[in-house]
Design a protein around this motif. Structure first.
Motif, PDB file in Angstrom:
ATOM      1  N   PHE A  24       0.802  -1.228   0.000  1.00 58.36           N
ATOM      2  CA  PHE A  24       0.000   0.000   0.000  1.00 58.36           C
ATOM      3  C   PHE A  24       0.834   1.278   0.000  1.00 58.36           C
ATOM      4  O   PHE A  24       0.294   2.374  -0.141  1.00 58.36           O
ATOM      5  CB  PHE A  24      -0.940   0.002   1.214  1.00 58.36           C
ATOM      6  N   TYR A  25       2.140   1.137   0.151  1.00 59.04           N
ATOM      7  CA  TYR A  25       2.992   2.326   0.139  1.00 59.04           C
ATOM      8  C   TYR A  25       3.138   2.840  -1.289  1.00 59.04           C
ATOM      9  O   TYR A  25       3.117   2.081  -2.252  1.00 59.04           O
ATOM     10  CB  TYR A  25       4.367   2.008   0.732  1.00 59.04           C
ATOM     11  N   ASN A  26       3.304   4.138  -1.431  1.00 58.81           N
ATOM     12  CA  ASN A  26       3.372   4.761  -2.751  1.00 58.81           C
ATOM     13  C   ASN A  26       4.698   4.476  -3.452  1.00 58.81           C
ATOM     14  O   ASN A  26       5.723   4.262  -2.804  1.00 58.81           O
ATOM     15  CB  ASN A  26       3.173   6.272  -2.624  1.00 58.81           C
ATOM     16  N   SER A  27       4.668   4.514  -4.753  1.00 56.28           N
ATOM     17  CA  SER A  27       5.895   4.389  -5.553  1.00 56.28           C
ATOM     18  C   SER A  27       5.795   5.340  -6.749  1.00 56.28           C
ATOM     19  O   SER A  27       6.005   4.956  -7.888  1.00 56.28           O
ATOM     20  CB  SER A  27       6.099   2.947  -6.022  1.00 56.28           C
ATOM     21  N   LYS A  28       5.468   6.590  -6.437  1.00 53.27           N
ATOM     22  CA  LYS A  28       5.198   7.578  -7.487  1.00 53.27           C
ATOM     23  C   LYS A  28       6.457   8.245  -8.015  1.00 53.27           C
ATOM     24  O   LYS A  28       6.478   8.733  -9.136  1.00 53.27           O
ATOM     25  CB  LYS A  28       4.244   8.651  -6.948  1.00 53.27           C
ATOM     26  N   ASN A  29       7.501   8.305  -7.192  1.00 52.63           N
ATOM     27  CA  ASN A  29       8.694   9.042  -7.599  1.00 52.63           C
ATOM     28  C   ASN A  29       9.951   8.252  -7.241  1.00 52.63           C
ATOM     29  O   ASN A  29       9.883   7.145  -6.721  1.00 52.63           O
ATOM     30  CB  ASN A  29       8.715  10.436  -6.949  1.00 52.63           C
ATOM     31  N   ASP A  30      11.107   8.844  -7.521  1.00 50.65           N
ATOM     32  CA  ASP A  30      12.375   8.151  -7.292  1.00 50.65           C
ATOM     33  C   ASP A  30      12.593   7.824  -5.820  1.00 50.65           C
ATOM     34  O   ASP A  30      13.092   6.747  -5.489  1.00 50.65           O
ATOM     35  CB  ASP A  30      13.537   8.998  -7.816  1.00 50.65           C
ATOM     36  N   PHE A  31      12.243   8.764  -4.917  1.00 47.40           N
ATOM     37  CA  PHE A  31      12.401   8.505  -3.485  1.00 47.40           C
ATOM     38  C   PHE A  31      11.567   7.297  -3.081  1.00 47.40           C
ATOM     39  O   PHE A  31      12.064   6.381  -2.422  1.00 47.40           O
ATOM     40  CB  PHE A  31      11.991   9.723  -2.649  1.00 47.40           C
ATOM     41  N   ASP A  32      10.290   7.290  -3.476  1.00 49.55           N
ATOM     42  CA  ASP A  32       9.386   6.201  -3.104  1.00 49.55           C
ATOM     43  C   ASP A  32       9.913   4.849  -3.575  1.00 49.55           C
ATOM     44  O   ASP A  32       9.948   3.870  -2.822  1.00 49.55           O
ATOM     45  CB  ASP A  32       8.002   6.424  -3.719  1.00 49.55           C
ATOM     46  N   LYS A  33      10.336   4.788  -4.830  1.00 50.38           N
ATOM     47  CA  LYS A  33      10.762   3.523  -5.411  1.00 50.38           C
ATOM     48  C   LYS A  33      12.025   2.996  -4.730  1.00 50.38           C
ATOM     49  O   LYS A  33      12.132   1.817  -4.406  1.00 50.38           O
ATOM     50  CB  LYS A  33      10.988   3.698  -6.911  1.00 50.38           C
ATOM     51  N   LYS A  34      12.994   3.881  -4.527  1.00 53.70           N
ATOM     52  CA  LYS A  34      14.243   3.434  -3.909  1.00 53.70           C
ATOM     53  C   LYS A  34      14.018   3.035  -2.463  1.00 53.70           C
ATOM     54  O   LYS A  34      14.539   2.011  -1.999  1.00 53.70           O
ATOM     55  CB  LYS A  34      15.303   4.529  -3.995  1.00 53.70           C
TER      56      LYS A  34
END
Length: 289
Positions: A24-34
């Motif tokens: 459920f955590y976001n992965s919208k940007n580079d910070f989120d994905k890493k």
């Protein structure tokens, strides 16, 4: 996959909930994905003035040369400076809020100096978290490490293994708990392929998911030391924590007497019922607020 590989050394119930929450955590940007995939991210501190004042303040305190760990006393001046430092972390806090989709609150701040430690004598002890370990909390609990001194290999840099490599490390070196690997002997292991060492100038900073990334404090060589601020943030699905300094402002300087108690209250449920309630509260906050 054995139990330790699955949990990475965390409690089984926490590991299960963490894996659910990760969906459920976001992965919208580079910070989120890493941060989701690897469990860490570097943090850029633009203004070092507050850190310089903190450093000046702690240098007024007596250093007991007989101890390998100094926990600096938080007086009124340091309280005000640390509160200001939190305000300066607005970009990181914004990123964490967006990642977790809920409020972020500071639950603990530690200000320490670590010095040489003879692990051949302290082999069965954990003096300042120098052994590989996982913080046994929900993964809503993360830590920011900020150096108050220049830190190189001789100064005992913070050492961590990213989220993906943590499982590889556990498998390869048969990690079981924080005492299963002698950190003296580990210097001869091939684990350098997994280890990451946070080396940098004063003001160098890193945020780490310490509940899913194995990590440890490096041991300085004789005559060297490392001064570090550790800020613990907890993502909490409660509206009152929209102000990240809620607990600091509510309790004032007494906030520092609580040590990890606020973190335990917010990210260390004691029963299966509390775990289920937390999950339901999180989902309700994420989708209805």
């Amino acid at each position: 996959m054995n139990l330790i590989q699955f949990t990475s050394g965390n409690r089984l119930s926490y590991a299960i909930l963490n894996k659910i929450l990760n969906w459920f955590y976001n992965s919208k940007n580079d910070f989120d994905k890493k941060f989701r995939d690897y469990g860490y991210e570097n943090v850029n501190l633009d203004n070092l003035n507050t850190l310089s004042l903190i450093k000046k303040e702690i240098n007024l305190q007596k250093d007991d040369n007989q101890t390998s760990l100094i926990k600096f006393e938080i007086n009124n001046n340091l309280f005000n400076l640390l509160s200001k430092l939190i305000s300066e972390q607005k970009d990181l806090i914004k990123n964490l809020r967006e990642f977790y989709s809920c409020p972020i609150v500071v639950s603990n701040i530690e200000l320490k100096r670590t010095k040489y430690l003879d692990k051949s004598v302290e082999i069965n002890k954990n003096v300042y978290s120098e052994n590989y370990h996982i913080d046994k909390y929900l993964n809503t609990h993360v830590k920011q490490f900020i150096y108050l001194t220049d830190v190189d290999e001789k100064s005992g840099p913070f050492t961590y293994i990213d989220k993906k490599d943590t499982k590889k490390f556990i498998t390869k070196y048969k990690y079981k708990n924080r005492f299963s690997i002698n950190v003296n002997e580990s210097q001869n292991l091939e684990n350098k392929e997994f280890e990451k060492k946070h080396i940098g100038k004063m003001g160098s900073s890193l945020v780490v998911n310490t509940t899913e990334c194995l990590h440890r404090a490096g041991i300085p060589i004789k005559g060297n030391f490392r001064d570090i601020i550790t800020i613990t943030y907890v993502a909490s699905p409660e509206a009152k924590y929209r102000n990240e300094k809620h607990l600091i402002e509510k309790f004032g300087i007494d906030f520092f007497k609580e040590e990890n108690n606020f973190s335990k209250k917010l990210a260390k449920p004691n029963s299966k019922k509390e775990i289920i309630i937390f999950l339901l509260k999180y989902l309700k906050f994420k989708y209805l607020n």
